[in-house]
Design a protein around this motif. Sequence first.
Motif, PDB file in Angstrom:
ATOM      1  N   ASP A  72      31.816  47.204 -10.951  1.00  0.00           N
ATOM      2  CA  ASP A  72      31.622  47.902  -9.674  1.00  0.00           C
ATOM      3  C   ASP A  72      30.157  47.973  -9.262  1.00  0.00           C
ATOM      4  O   ASP A  72      29.842  48.003  -8.068  1.00  0.00           O
ATOM      5  CB  ASP A  72      32.193  49.320  -9.756  1.00  0.00           C
ATOM      6  CG  ASP A  72      33.717  49.336  -9.702  1.00  0.00           C
ATOM      7  OD1 ASP A  72      34.306  48.277  -9.402  1.00  0.00           O
ATOM      8  OD2 ASP A  72      34.315  50.396  -9.961  1.00  0.00           O
ATOM      9  N   GLY A  73      29.275  47.990 -10.247  1.00  0.00           N
ATOM     10  CA  GLY A  73      27.854  48.055  -9.939  1.00  0.00           C
ATOM     11  C   GLY A  73      27.326  46.799  -9.265  1.00  0.00           C
ATOM     12  O   GLY A  73      26.218  46.798  -8.713  1.00  0.00           O
ATOM     13  N   ARG A  74      28.118  45.732  -9.289  1.00  0.00           N
ATOM     14  CA  ARG A  74      27.718  44.470  -8.647  1.00  0.00           C
ATOM     15  C   ARG A  74      28.221  44.354  -7.207  1.00  0.00           C
ATOM     16  O   ARG A  74      27.930  43.383  -6.522  1.00  0.00           O
ATOM     17  CB  ARG A  74      28.266  43.280  -9.450  1.00  0.00           C
ATOM     18  CG  ARG A  74      27.642  43.063 -10.818  1.00  0.00           C
ATOM     19  CD  ARG A  74      26.188  42.624 -10.703  1.00  0.00           C
ATOM     20  NE  ARG A  74      25.650  42.175 -11.968  1.00  0.00           N
ATOM     21  CZ  ARG A  74      25.563  40.919 -12.345  1.00  0.00           C
ATOM     22  NH1 ARG A  74      25.996  39.976 -11.538  1.00  0.00           N
ATOM     23  NH2 ARG A  74      25.045  40.590 -13.517  1.00  0.00           N
ATOM     24  N   ILE A  75      28.991  45.325  -6.745  1.00  0.00           N
ATOM     25  CA  ILE A  75      29.565  45.254  -5.406  1.00  0.00           C
ATOM     26  C   ILE A  75      28.480  45.452  -4.352  1.00  0.00           C
ATOM     27  O   ILE A  75      27.702  46.403  -4.412  1.00  0.00           O
ATOM     28  CB  ILE A  75      30.665  46.316  -5.227  1.00  0.00           C
ATOM     29  CG1 ILE A  75      31.847  46.012  -6.157  1.00  0.00           C
ATOM     30  CG2 ILE A  75      31.145  46.359  -3.775  1.00  0.00           C
ATOM     31  CD1 ILE A  75      32.944  47.065  -6.116  1.00  0.00           C
ATOM     32  N   ILE A  76      28.436  44.536  -3.394  1.00  0.00           N
ATOM     33  CA  ILE A  76      27.463  44.647  -2.300  1.00  0.00           C
ATOM     34  C   ILE A  76      28.147  44.746  -0.936  1.00  0.00           C
ATOM     35  O   ILE A  76      27.490  44.903   0.086  1.00  0.00           O
ATOM     36  CB  ILE A  76      26.485  43.446  -2.299  1.00  0.00           C
ATOM     37  CG1 ILE A  76      27.255  42.121  -2.200  1.00  0.00           C
ATOM     38  CG2 ILE A  76      25.599  43.470  -3.530  1.00  0.00           C
ATOM     39  CD1 ILE A  76      26.351  40.905  -2.120  1.00  0.00           C
ATOM     40  N   GLY A  77      29.463  44.668  -0.932  1.00  0.00           N
ATOM     41  CA  GLY A  77      30.191  44.783   0.325  1.00  0.00           C
ATOM     42  C   GLY A  77      31.687  44.859   0.096  1.00  0.00           C
ATOM     43  O   GLY A  77      32.205  44.325  -0.887  1.00  0.00           O
ATOM     44  N   ARG A  78      32.377  45.553   0.998  1.00  0.00           N
ATOM     45  CA  ARG A  78      33.835  45.695   0.907  1.00  0.00           C
ATOM     46  C   ARG A  78      34.472  45.400   2.257  1.00  0.00           C
ATOM     47  O   ARG A  78      33.882  45.667   3.300  1.00  0.00           O
ATOM     48  CB  ARG A  78      34.230  47.115   0.487  1.00  0.00           C
ATOM     49  CG  ARG A  78      33.832  47.494  -0.934  1.00  0.00           C
ATOM     50  CD  ARG A  78      34.261  48.923  -1.224  1.00  0.00           C
ATOM     51  NE  ARG A  78      33.879  49.367  -2.549  1.00  0.00           N
ATOM     52  CZ  ARG A  78      34.617  49.200  -3.648  1.00  0.00           C
ATOM     53  NH1 ARG A  78      35.804  48.610  -3.539  1.00  0.00           N
ATOM     54  NH2 ARG A  78      34.211  49.633  -4.815  1.00  0.00           N
ATOM     55  N   GLY A  79      35.680  44.878   2.213  1.00  0.00           N
ATOM     56  CA  GLY A  79      36.434  44.623   3.426  1.00  0.00           C
ATOM     57  C   GLY A  79      37.905  44.866   3.168  1.00  0.00           C
ATOM     58  O   GLY A  79      38.309  45.121   2.028  1.00  0.00           O
ATOM     59  N   GLY A  80      38.701  44.776   4.212  1.00  0.00           N
ATOM     60  CA  GLY A  80      40.120  45.016   4.052  1.00  0.00           C
ATOM     61  C   GLY A  80      40.827  43.978   3.208  1.00  0.00           C
ATOM     62  O   GLY A  80      41.873  44.249   2.619  1.00  0.00           O
ATOM     63  N   LYS A  81      40.255  42.782   3.141  1.00  0.00           N
ATOM     64  CA  LYS A  81      40.911  41.700   2.413  1.00  0.00           C
ATOM     65  C   LYS A  81      40.112  41.185   1.218  1.00  0.00           C
ATOM     66  O   LYS A  81      40.574  40.309   0.496  1.00  0.00           O
ATOM     67  CB  LYS A  81      41.212  40.542   3.366  1.00  0.00           C
ATOM     68  CG  LYS A  81      42.182  40.923   4.473  1.00  0.00           C
ATOM     69  CD  LYS A  81      42.415  39.775   5.428  1.00  0.00           C
ATOM     70  CE  LYS A  81      43.422  40.166   6.486  1.00  0.00           C
ATOM     71  NZ  LYS A  81      42.966  41.265   7.339  1.00  0.00           N
ATOM     72  N   GLY A  82      38.914  41.695   1.023  1.00  0.00           N
ATOM     73  CA  GLY A  82      38.122  41.200  -0.097  1.00  0.00           C
ATOM     74  C   GLY A  82      36.949  42.092  -0.437  1.00  0.00           C
ATOM     75  O   GLY A  82      36.597  43.010   0.310  1.00  0.00           O
ATOM     76  N   ILE A  83      36.360  41.814  -1.589  1.00  0.00           N
ATOM     77  CA  ILE A  83      35.182  42.539  -2.077  1.00  0.00           C
ATOM     78  C   ILE A  83      34.102  41.515  -2.393  1.00  0.00           C
ATOM     79  O   ILE A  83      34.379  40.467  -2.976  1.00  0.00           O
ATOM     80  CB  ILE A  83      35.510  43.355  -3.342  1.00  0.00           C
ATOM     81  CG1 ILE A  83      36.618  44.369  -3.040  1.00  0.00           C
ATOM     82  CG2 ILE A  83      34.275  44.080  -3.853  1.00  0.00           C
ATOM     83  CD1 ILE A  83      37.082  45.141  -4.259  1.00  0.00           C
ATOM     84  N   VAL A  84      32.866  41.808  -2.002  1.00  0.00           N
ATOM     85  CA  VAL A  84      31.754  40.892  -2.215  1.00  0.00           C
ATOM     86  C   VAL A  84      30.875  41.415  -3.345  1.00  0.00           C
ATOM     87  O   VAL A  84      30.487  42.589  -3.346  1.00  0.00           O
ATOM     88  CB  VAL A  84      30.907  40.721  -0.940  1.00  0.00           C
ATOM     89  CG1 VAL A  84      29.802  39.700  -1.173  1.00  0.00           C
ATOM     90  CG2 VAL A  84      31.793  40.279   0.222  1.00  0.00           C
ATOM     91  N   TYR A  85      30.585  40.538  -4.302  1.00  0.00           N
ATOM     92  CA  TYR A  85      29.768  40.889  -5.465  1.00  0.00           C
ATOM     93  C   TYR A  85      28.471  40.079  -5.475  1.00  0.00           C
ATOM     94  O   TYR A  85      28.422  38.961  -4.965  1.00  0.00           O
ATOM     95  CB  TYR A  85      30.518  40.587  -6.772  1.00  0.00           C
ATOM     96  CG  TYR A  85      31.788  41.380  -6.974  1.00  0.00           C
ATOM     97  CD1 TYR A  85      31.800  42.523  -7.767  1.00  0.00           C
ATOM     98  CD2 TYR A  85      32.991  40.978  -6.386  1.00  0.00           C
ATOM     99  CE1 TYR A  85      32.965  43.249  -7.975  1.00  0.00           C
ATOM    100  CE2 TYR A  85      34.160  41.696  -6.580  1.00  0.00           C
ATOM    101  CZ  TYR A  85      34.145  42.829  -7.378  1.00  0.00           C
ATOM    102  OH  TYR A  85      35.301  43.552  -7.571  1.00  0.00           O
ATOM    103  N   ARG A  86      27.456  40.664  -6.068  1.00  0.00           N
ATOM    104  CA  ARG A  86      26.228  39.924  -6.355  1.00  0.00           C
ATOM    105  C   ARG A  86      26.426  39.273  -7.722  1.00  0.00           C
ATOM    106  O   ARG A  86      26.597  39.943  -8.729  1.00  0.00           O
ATOM    107  CB  ARG A  86      25.024  40.868  -6.388  1.00  0.00           C
ATOM    108  CG  ARG A  86      23.699  40.177  -6.700  1.00  0.00           C
ATOM    109  CD  ARG A  86      22.580  41.210  -6.760  1.00  0.00           C
ATOM    110  NE  ARG A  86      21.293  40.608  -7.033  1.00  0.00           N
ATOM    111  CZ  ARG A  86      20.823  40.327  -8.251  1.00  0.00           C
ATOM    112  NH1 ARG A  86      21.564  40.606  -9.315  1.00  0.00           N
ATOM    113  NH2 ARG A  86      19.637  39.783  -8.415  1.00  0.00           N
ATOM    114  N   GLY A  87      26.428  37.951  -7.733  1.00  0.00           N
ATOM    115  CA  GLY A  87      26.678  37.236  -8.971  1.00  0.00           C
ATOM    116  C   GLY A  87      25.465  36.480  -9.465  1.00  0.00           C
ATOM    117  O   GLY A  87      24.581  36.115  -8.692  1.00  0.00           O
TER     118      GLY A  87
END
Length: 447
Positions: free
Chosen positions: A103-118
């Motif tokens: 969860d600490g890598r999450i940089i954005g959320r949406g209704g259909k997906g989650i964006v992570y810093r990888g």
Amino acid sequence: MEGGLIYSGSGKGYRNKRPAGLTGFVKSMNTSLKISLGICVSFFIILVGILLMLSICKIIELLKRIATSQHILAIHNNNAPSKLAPRKFSAREISWATDYFYDGRIIGRGGKGIVYRGVLQDKSVVSIKKFKLDVPSRIVSKIFVNEVTILSQIKHRHIVRLLGYCADLGGETLVCEFINNGTLYEHIHGKSKGSSTLSFQMRMKIAVEISAALEYLHSSSSTSKNISIVHLNVNSKRILLDKNYRARLANFREAKVIPQDQTQIQGTLRGLAGYLDPESKKSKKLSTKNDVYSFGVVLVELLTSQKAFCGEKPKGQRGLAKLFARSVEEGRWDQILDGKIIKAENLETAKKVVDLAKSCLGLQNERPSMREVAMKLEVMAWDYSAAKGLAKLNFSPFPKETDELLGSPSNAQLLHVRREHDEYFGRAELYYNGSLQNQIEINVELV
């Protein structure tokens, strides 16, 4: 005999005699209990069966979703230019890059997906979007395949680059370059007390860069195949800025391909309120003019620092495009501009941008093409930077070798410079596969 005991004439002694009513009640109780128990058992069996069926259907749907995505992508990769084919990552690589989707890598959320810093094994930082498993497979497959198909065909310095994808059992993910300075929306509207850090010079630069990206998409993006790509989702939240404030156009899930023999296609226009072309919302016909309209709204945002749509305002003032058009029509366009950004020294250039934005927001048959918009903005930028001595400050949208040119360029000069610019940054060759296009047509709401 009173008391309920009677003598048995058979010599077996006394026995207890229940009243007839009580015996019937006990029998009825036993029958009701049996029926209730039978109903409960039947309901339990049916419930277990339904849950089992749903689980099996969910597994089948997931496998079908993965198989569909992989099959279409395999077809795509066999036809795509080898130098642009995105890398296929494994689920293990994606999990490792995101610390197993920490969860600490999450940089954005949406209704259909989650964006992570990888972080990949070669230490490069990327943006990883993972689609949610509870989203219907039909929708995810179309969005996923559409983004991979579109982004892998294009290469431009002001369009977010797709590095790879994963379509394994762990779920579909997109791996893109990491842009670390937020969105244009955040820089215009997200600062405390409206104190945006974007100067007029920077805003002009961003407008030039995004117009160049859209012109690239519309003008057959290089072309042996003569096709156009329409983004259909242009807004300040889809424009990312890097540490040097260079703009990138992102999020191509709504994008569509228009074949060379057509100027428009059927479809429903969906997106953020305030950016949608009112004509296409009614006609259900999509074209490059939809992007021109949306870009016009972004231009007005840059000039006014106001949101494209504000539900808190009175009903007639919620849409920025209508408010802007009314202000221009009534001759008080200067009152709607951001006084902290637009000053006497840049008012003349701002007036030209106002006129350009007005034409972008006009009727479809009167709107300029994106090429005309980009050309005009480049001339304005050239004039402004030359007048203020800013050409050496990385304001010019052209390659370094063109910075030595003096004065305002003619259209012929700009076309020549644009050609050199495109070659300098590596224009990619597109291809068109009609059968594939039919498979990736999408019509879904925004995340």
